[in-house]
Scaffold this active site. Structure first.
Site, PDB file in Angstrom:
ATOM      1  CG  ASP A   1       5.951  23.291  28.152  1.00 17.68           C
ATOM      2  OD1 ASP A   1       5.367  22.664  29.060  1.00 17.68           O
ATOM      3  OD2 ASP A   1       5.366  24.044  27.363  1.00 17.68           O
TER       4      ASP A   1
ATOM      5  CG  ASP B   1       3.047  15.484  30.437  1.00 21.08           C
ATOM      6  OD1 ASP B   1       3.106  16.121  31.500  1.00 21.08           O
ATOM      7  OD2 ASP B   1       2.007  14.928  30.030  1.00 21.08           O
TER       8      ASP B   1
ATOM      9  CD  GLU C   1       5.207  19.474  26.785  1.00 17.09           C
ATOM     10  OE1 GLU C   1       4.504  19.294  27.793  1.00 17.09           O
ATOM     11  OE2 GLU C   1       4.741  19.557  25.638  1.00 17.09           O
TER      12      GLU C   1
ATOM     13  CD  GLU D   1       6.209  18.287  31.446  1.00 16.45           C
ATOM     14  OE1 GLU D   1       5.481  17.909  32.390  1.00 16.45           O
ATOM     15  OE2 GLU D   1       5.748  18.821  30.404  1.00 16.45           O
TER      16      GLU D   1
END
Length: 237
Positions: free
Chosen positions: A122, A53, A49, A125
């Site tokens: 999350d 991101d 994640e 990502e």
């Protein structure tokens, strides 16, 4: 428990086959699930994640930089934030039914983790991070282009859909905006609310969420899409 058939189903949905299946398995594995395993403990999604991101920020920034050559840095930052915020990513994930693939611990499952926007976002990502490691920047970009950046003008309104709908209804004399709960499901600790939004006497959208506010936001967003398609009444936004 995530099965080989589940992974194959997800791969078919996104049009990509992972060379390293452990990566996509990790992307769908919550820390609560890992903590309950006595042996053969696997990694959870959090590192992926973190990577995803960063990839999402880079790809979306480059996309917006090219799409809006006249906009200032502050404006671009605001648009990007609306595209990659938790509610927007969770909404985008519905096309892929991300919730279906989650590996959650019993406690997290019991307290409604499968419907938490924070976890869903999350994991979106984390999938991006897994794609980056397994298929490179092109595969992660293709995923982002398909599921996150598909309709920037509409999606940037998602985080503020209720106030935008109110503004448009008043400005265009479309009638009062009101929300109506049309259903509830699930146990007390994990309720899902279903909401309809009316503009004047017309039902223009429906939405579901863990809170009434979240459900109203989704309903308002659906109403905005209907108004845009019919009348293009918010081309100034």
């Amino acid at each position: 428990m995530l099965t080989a058939a589940d992974i194959e189903s997800f791969e078919k949905a996104i049009g990509y086959t992972f060379k390293d299946k452990a990566l996509i398995t990790q992307a769908f594995t919550h820390s609560s699930f890992v903590n309950e395993q006595k042996i053969n403990k696997k990694s959870d999604y959090e590192r992926l994640e973190f990577l995803g991101d960063a990839v999402l920020e880079m790809i979306s920034s480059a996309f917006l930089f090219r799409k809006y050559p006249q906009k200032k840095e502050g404006e671009l930052s605001k648009i990007r934030a609306s595209l990659v915020c938790e509610p927007a990513l969770a909404f985008a994930s519905e096309k892929l039914n991300i919730k279906k693939y989650m590996q959650l611990g019993k406690g997290e499952e019991a307290t409604g983790g499968r419907n938490k926007e924070s976890i869903i976002a999350d994991m979106m990502e984390a999938v991006i991070g897994a794609l980056f490691l397994d298929g490179g920047i092109e595969e992660s970009k293709r995923f982002i282009d398909t599921y996150v950046l598909t309709n920037v003008e509409s999606m940037q309104m998602f985080s503020d859909s209720k106030s935008i709908l109110q503004e448009i209804a008043q400005g265009q004399n479309l009638g009062a905006v009101r929300y109506e709960i049309c259903g509830e499901s699930g146990p007390e600790h994990d309720k899902i609310f279903d909401v309809r939004v009316f503009v004047g006497d017309k039902n223009l959208g429906e939405g579901s969420g863990k809170t009434k506010k979240a459900a109203e936001q989704k309903a308002a967003y659906e109403a905005l899409l209907v108004l845009k398609k019919k009348n293009n009444v918010f081309k100034e936004h």
